[in-house]
Design a protein around this motif. Sequence first.
Motif, mmCIF file in Angstrom:
data_model
loop_
_atom_site.group_PDB
_atom_site.id
_atom_site.type_symbol
_atom_site.label_atom_id
_atom_site.label_comp_id
_atom_site.label_asym_id
_atom_site.label_seq_id
_atom_site.Cartn_x
_atom_site.Cartn_y
_atom_site.Cartn_z
ATOM 1 N N ALA A 1 4.354 -26.835 -4.477
ATOM 2 C CA ALA A 1 3.276 -26.013 -3.929
ATOM 3 C C ALA A 1 2.335 -26.818 -3.044
ATOM 4 O O ALA A 1 1.629 -26.245 -2.209
ATOM 5 C CB ALA A 1 2.487 -25.367 -5.070
ATOM 6 N N PHE A 2 2.323 -28.141 -3.198
ATOM 7 C CA PHE A 2 1.332 -28.955 -2.510
ATOM 8 C C PHE A 2 1.425 -28.839 -0.996
ATOM 9 O O PHE A 2 0.406 -28.709 -0.311
ATOM 10 C CB PHE A 2 1.453 -30.419 -2.945
ATOM 11 N N VAL A 3 2.622 -28.875 -0.450
ATOM 12 C CA VAL A 3 2.797 -28.759 1.006
ATOM 13 C C VAL A 3 2.264 -27.411 1.490
ATOM 14 O O VAL A 3 1.553 -27.342 2.495
ATOM 15 C CB VAL A 3 4.283 -28.932 1.398
ATOM 16 N N PHE A 4 2.560 -26.352 0.750
ATOM 17 C CA PHE A 4 2.087 -25.026 1.138
ATOM 18 C C PHE A 4 0.567 -24.924 1.022
ATOM 19 O O PHE A 4 -0.080 -24.262 1.831
ATOM 20 C CB PHE A 4 2.774 -23.954 0.308
ATOM 21 N N ILE A 5 0.005 -25.608 0.047
ATOM 22 C CA ILE A 5 -1.454 -25.626 -0.101
ATOM 23 C C ILE A 5 -2.079 -26.318 1.101
ATOM 24 O O ILE A 5 -3.036 -25.809 1.683
ATOM 25 C CB ILE A 5 -1.861 -26.329 -1.412
ATOM 26 N N LEU A 6 -1.543 -27.475 1.492
ATOM 27 C CA LEU A 6 -2.087 -28.185 2.655
ATOM 28 C C LEU A 6 -1.981 -27.341 3.928
ATOM 29 O O LEU A 6 -2.913 -27.289 4.725
ATOM 30 C CB LEU A 6 -1.377 -29.522 2.852
#
Length: 161
Positions: free
Chosen positions: A102-107
């Motif tokens: 999820a981190f890439v999508f959050i960024l």
Amino acid sequence: MQLAHLAVPQATVTLGAMMTAVMAIIFRMRASDKPVNAKKLLMPPVGMSTGFLMFVVPVMRIPMLWGLIAFAAGALLFAYPLIRYSRLERRGDDVFLVRSKAFVFILIGLLVIRLLLRGVIEQYVTLPQTGAIFFIVAFGMLLPWRLAMYRQFRQLLAAAS
């Protein structure tokens, strides 16, 4: 000292922000392959804090209330997803950041929100003031996130003792 108005097309600013975001994503992915330590967790906000020197230049100054609101927005809205999806784990004697899908999508989501907000805010304040506001938002996002990871880091080390 008065700075001349910069005639920077919005597309250039947007492209620069997108390139910076892609570089941050790549950097974050590579960083998760190496152990973290207190210095790696705490130095980014320390290094970024030097950016507050921009307020020495009068054209960059904003009202204190705007700065407090920008910091609060970064700390309360933008830091939460980063804190929520950043997890450290102990492997042997080292502590590693665990990659979250999820981190890439959050960024990317945070980038899109910031770009949309920038377009709105630029209608009401100067370009240098917009940069100052978004610097404070970014610092407000980075500081609580890194402090939360440092707290998690210390807890992992204490649990192993």
